[in-house]
Design a protein around this motif. Structure first.
Motif, short mmCIF file in Angstrom:
data_model
loop_
_atom_site.label_atom_id
_atom_site.label_comp_id
_atom_site.label_asym_id
_atom_site.label_seq_id
_atom_site.Cartn_x
_atom_site.Cartn_y
_atom_site.Cartn_z
N THR A 77 -20.56 23.98 -48.90
CA THR A 77 -21.35 24.62 -49.66
C THR A 77 -22.56 23.72 -49.81
O THR A 77 -22.59 22.44 -49.47
CB THR A 77 -21.11 24.73 -51.26
OG1 THR A 77 -20.69 23.58 -51.89
CG2 THR A 77 -19.82 25.66 -51.41
N GLY A 78 -23.94 24.09 -50.00
CA GLY A 78 -25.04 23.35 -50.12
C GLY A 78 -26.32 24.46 -50.48
O GLY A 78 -26.10 25.54 -50.43
N ALA A 79 -27.41 23.79 -50.22
CA ALA A 79 -28.69 24.63 -50.43
C ALA A 79 -29.04 25.14 -49.07
O ALA A 79 -28.79 24.77 -47.93
CB ALA A 79 -29.92 23.62 -50.89
N SER A 80 -29.48 26.52 -49.50
CA SER A 80 -29.87 27.36 -48.29
C SER A 80 -31.53 27.13 -47.57
O SER A 80 -31.93 26.61 -48.29
CB SER A 80 -29.47 28.83 -48.57
OG SER A 80 -30.60 29.09 -49.41
N VAL A 81 -31.58 27.98 -46.44
CA VAL A 81 -32.69 27.69 -45.97
C VAL A 81 -33.69 28.66 -47.02
O VAL A 81 -34.79 28.07 -46.68
CB VAL A 81 -32.74 28.35 -44.51
CG1 VAL A 81 -32.40 29.78 -44.44
CG2 VAL A 81 -33.99 28.02 -43.68
N HIS A 82 -33.37 29.51 -47.40
CA HIS A 82 -34.28 30.24 -48.37
C HIS A 82 -34.71 29.26 -49.48
O HIS A 82 -36.14 29.43 -49.74
CB HIS A 82 -33.48 31.46 -49.18
CG HIS A 82 -32.71 32.50 -48.12
ND1 HIS A 82 -33.63 33.18 -47.53
CD2 HIS A 82 -31.46 32.52 -47.78
CE1 HIS A 82 -32.71 33.97 -46.64
NE2 HIS A 82 -31.75 33.67 -46.80
#
Length: 276
Positions: A77-82
């Motif tokens: 999991t992680g922060a998305s490109v959005h």
């Protein structure tokens, strides 16, 4: 007998088309103008932070701020490109993009470059990588030849590199605060009561064929005991399923049915005779 291959002289001038020359001049002028504007209009850090906080308080962004996918038996999991793109907009004076530098149809691959550039501080991060024109399937790698499929394959692979390039030039404290605020927005649910959010989550998953009992089995508790964190996690999972990062079967395995259940509960034992 093999004939020698003539080697072009290094002194021969390289010939480029008029359109290429115009594009090169335009690109150079655009870069120079961006640097000049960034120096004349430097970012206001307080305003950038205020914009970031306002954006991260919106459910529309928070629902898309994180990704998840299976890898090696674990869930990544992680922060998305959005979220990365929105933070770049809030921070200001940042350019980023994805460029297809070369396509080789004979070898079935594309050479790509992802970059992010803070034109104010001249901090730049870029990566060059190869994208094979193949897609992994359950039956092994499958060649991709359709032009649209190749474009989508390159874009999907490049999005991860663009995301990392943007995060590499943004201040870590700026990114971490944004992730914490997005998590808080997911837990808050836009001000909806928890019971309403639970009901909405069950209805949403039923729309993609996931029943409530499969969700209960994953969370290991009944809907009445779901917490804000549980609902927030379900939102991230649903968005990841929509984007194709994970499958519904991976996240919510169907319950196994025993042989006795298949034949209607098996052979019933005869009732014991009453005691004389």
């Amino acid at each position: 007998m093999n004939q020698p291959v003539p080697i072009p002289s290094n002194n021969a001038p390289a010939r480029i088309g008029q359109g290429t020359a115009v594009e090169q001049s335009r690109a150079a002028a655009e870069v120079q103008a961006a640097v000049v504007v960034a120096q004349q209009c430097p970012r206001n850090i307080q305003a950038a932070v205020a914009q970031m906080r306002e954006s991260c308080n919106q459910m529309f962004l928070a629902e898309r701020a994180f990704y998840r996918y299976p890898k090696g038996g674990q869930t990544i999991t992680g922060a998305s490109v959005h979220l990365a793109r929105e933070l770049a907009r809030c921070w200001g004076n940042v350019q980023y993009g994805l460029v297809e530098m070369r396509r080789d149809d004979d070898y079935g691959q594309s050479e790509m470059q992802a970059f992010a550039w803070d034109v104010q501080t001249n901090s730049r991060n870029s990566s060059t990588f190869i994208v094979p024109h193949r897609r992994d399937t359950k039956n092994g790698p499958q060649a991709v030849t359709d032009m649209r499929d190749i474009y989508e394959l390159n874009t999907n692979n490049g999005a991860r590199r663009v995301r990392e390039a943007i995060f590499a030039i943004l201040p870590p404290w700026f990114v971490e605060e944004a992730k914490e605020l997005c998590n808080a927005t997911l837990r808050n649910g836009g001000g909806k009561p928890l019971a309403q959010r639970v009901a909405d989550a069950i209805k949403t998953f039923e729309g993609i064929g996931i029943t409530a009992d499969r969700i209960e089995a994953r969370l290991d508790r009944a809907p009445a005991k779901w917490t804000e964190h549980d609902v927030a996690q379900l939102i991230v999972i649903y968005k990841s399923i929509q984007r194709g990062e994970v499958t519904a079967e991976d996240e919510f395995p169907a319950p196994r049915v025993s042989a006795d259940e298949l034949i209607g509960g098996g052979t019933k034992k005869p009732a014991s005779e009453p005691t004389q």
